[in-house]
Design a protein around this motif. Structure first.
Motif, mmCIF file in Angstrom:
data_model
loop_
_atom_site.group_PDB
_atom_site.id
_atom_site.type_symbol
_atom_site.label_atom_id
_atom_site.label_comp_id
_atom_site.label_asym_id
_atom_site.label_seq_id
_atom_site.Cartn_x
_atom_site.Cartn_y
_atom_site.Cartn_z
ATOM 1 N N UNK A 22 -28.821 -14.175 -36.802
ATOM 2 C CA UNK A 22 -28.388 -14.681 -38.103
ATOM 3 C C UNK A 22 -27.067 -15.441 -37.977
ATOM 4 N N UNK A 23 -26.156 -14.904 -37.196
ATOM 5 C CA UNK A 23 -24.864 -15.560 -36.987
ATOM 6 C C UNK A 23 -25.045 -16.927 -36.337
ATOM 7 N N UNK A 24 -25.892 -16.989 -35.319
ATOM 8 C CA UNK A 24 -26.131 -18.260 -34.628
ATOM 9 C C UNK A 24 -26.779 -19.287 -35.558
ATOM 10 N N UNK A 25 -27.730 -18.842 -36.357
ATOM 11 C CA UNK A 25 -28.429 -19.751 -37.277
ATOM 12 C C UNK A 25 -27.470 -20.321 -38.317
ATOM 13 N N UNK A 26 -26.636 -19.479 -38.886
ATOM 14 C CA UNK A 26 -25.680 -19.944 -39.899
ATOM 15 C C UNK A 26 -24.627 -20.862 -39.285
ATOM 16 N N UNK A 27 -24.199 -20.541 -38.079
ATOM 17 C CA UNK A 27 -23.236 -21.379 -37.381
ATOM 18 C C UNK A 27 -23.821 -22.765 -37.129
ATOM 19 N N UNK A 28 -25.096 -22.827 -36.749
ATOM 20 C CA UNK A 28 -25.763 -24.105 -36.500
ATOM 21 C C UNK A 28 -25.896 -24.939 -37.775
ATOM 22 N N UNK A 29 -25.843 -24.267 -38.922
ATOM 23 C CA UNK A 29 -25.957 -24.966 -40.197
ATOM 24 C C UNK A 29 -24.605 -25.248 -40.842
ATOM 25 N N UNK A 30 -23.555 -25.162 -40.038
ATOM 26 C CA UNK A 30 -22.251 -25.635 -40.498
ATOM 27 C C UNK A 30 -21.336 -24.614 -41.145
ATOM 28 N N UNK A 31 -21.700 -23.330 -41.098
ATOM 29 C CA UNK A 31 -20.853 -22.305 -41.705
ATOM 30 C C UNK A 31 -19.937 -21.664 -40.661
ATOM 31 N N UNK A 32 -18.799 -21.203 -41.118
ATOM 32 C CA UNK A 32 -17.931 -20.394 -40.260
ATOM 33 C C UNK A 32 -18.341 -18.947 -40.453
ATOM 34 N N UNK A 33 -18.759 -18.297 -39.396
ATOM 35 C CA UNK A 33 -19.369 -16.967 -39.513
ATOM 36 C C UNK A 33 -18.550 -15.922 -38.774
ATOM 37 N N UNK A 34 -18.320 -14.807 -39.450
ATOM 38 C CA UNK A 34 -17.706 -13.634 -38.832
ATOM 39 C C UNK A 34 -18.709 -12.505 -38.928
ATOM 40 N N UNK A 35 -18.806 -11.686 -37.891
ATOM 41 C CA UNK A 35 -19.792 -10.606 -37.912
ATOM 42 C C UNK A 35 -19.131 -9.243 -37.778
ATOM 43 N N UNK A 36 -19.782 -8.247 -38.373
ATOM 44 C CA UNK A 36 -19.295 -6.871 -38.312
ATOM 45 C C UNK A 36 -20.485 -5.937 -38.191
ATOM 46 N N UNK A 37 -20.350 -4.909 -37.336
ATOM 47 C CA UNK A 37 -21.446 -3.968 -37.124
ATOM 48 C C UNK A 37 -21.393 -2.790 -38.082
#
Length: 235
Positions: A22-37
Motif C-alpha cells: 500500500x505504501x509503495x502504491x501510494x508513493x507511486x501516485x504522488x503521495x508522501x507516505x509514512x507507515x506505522x505497524x
C-alpha cells in the motif's frame, strides 16, 4: 499541507506485506507516505508530522483501529479511512460512528481505494480552506475576519465590500473554477438585482490591486467560458 506539497498519508497496518504494498502504491501516485505497524508508532508520527489522511487497519494488536479513530477524531479533522478484513456491517457502522470518513474491506481494489482517498482529501482540503481566516499568497496577507489585505510588511490595500466578498470566495476554493453566476451570489449588496457581468468588473479591479508588476503571474485566472480561478500560490 502547504500549497504545492504532496499530501501526507499515514498508513497504520500491522501486516508487513499489505503495509509495504500500500505504501509503495501510494508513493507511486504522488503521495508522501509514512507507515506505522502499531498505535504506539502511529501516535509519535501524529504528533511529529501530522498527516492529511490516515488509513487504519481495524484489527491491530494492542490499541485497535477503532480506538485510534475515536481518539484522533476527538482532536483533529484529519481524513480517516478504516480498512478491515471482515465484511460484517458491525465494524463499518461502529467505525463511522467513531468518526471515520470511509471504510473499505480487504481485499480491496487499489484503484477504488485511490479514488476514495482523492475524494476525501478534496473534501478535507476544502474544509480547511473554508475555516481558515488568514491566507498568505505571493507576498500578500489576506485576513478574512478583519477584511484586511496587505502586501509586504505594512502596505495596506483598500478593498470595497464587493471586492472583499469576491476575493474571499475565490481564495477559499483555490484552483477550483467559480462560475460568474455562483460568484455574484456572494456579492451581498447586489442580491436584489444580481448581474454576472459585475463579476468581470470586480475581477479587473482586484487584478489591478494584486498585480505587483507586469512579470507577476496572474493570481486570478480566467477559465474561458466558465468563470474565474484563484491560482495564487498559497503558503
Amino acid at each position: 499541507m502547504s500549497a504545492g506539497a504532496s499530501p501526507h498519508i499515514l498508513v497504520i497496518e500491522d501486516e508487513p506485506v499489505t503495509r509495504a504494498t500500500l505504501t509503495r502504491y501510494l508513493d507511486q501516485n504522488g503521495y508522501r507516505v509514512t507507515e506505522a505497524a502499531n498505535s504506539e508508532i502511529a501516535e509519535k508520527i501524529l504528533v511529529r508530522d501530522p498527516p492529511d489522511l490516515v488509513l487504519i487497519d481495524i484489527n491491530l494488536e494492542g490499541k485497535d483501529g477503532l480506538q485510534i479513530t475515536r481518539e484522533l477524531r476527538a482532536q483533529s479533522e484529519t481524513g480517516i479511512i478504516l480498512i478491515s478484513g471482515r465484511t460484517d456491517d458491525v465494524d463499518r457502522i461502529v467505525g463511522l460512528e467513531m468518526g471515520a470518513d470511509d471504510y473499505v474491506c480487504k481485499p480491496f481494489n487499489r484503484r477504488e481505494l485511490l479514488a476514495r482517498i482523492k475524494n476525501l482529501l478534496r473534501r478535507t482540503t476544502a474544509l480547511r480552506h473554508f475555516s481558515r481566516s488568514l491566507f498568505r499568497f505571493e507576498g500578500f496577507t489576506f485576513n478574512v475576519n478583519t477584511r484586511q489585505l496587505t502586501h509586504g510588511e505594512d502596505d495596506t490595500i483598500k478593498l470595497t465590500r464587493a471586492e472583499y466578498e469576491l476575493l474571499a470566495q475565490l481564495i477559499r476554493h483555490p484552483l477550483e473554477v467559480q462560475s460568474r453566476d455562483r460568484l455574484v451570489k456572494y456579492i451581498t449588496h447586489r442580491q436584489d438585482s444580481p448581474d454576472p457581468r459585475m463579476v468581470d468588473v470586480l475581477v479587473r479591479r482586484l487584478r489591478k490591486k494584486l498585480q505587483v508588476n507586469a512579470a507577476t503571474p496572474p493570481i486570478i485566472t480566467t477559465s474561458h467560458g466558465e468563470g474565474y480561478v484563484f491560482t495564487g500560490r498559497l503558503e
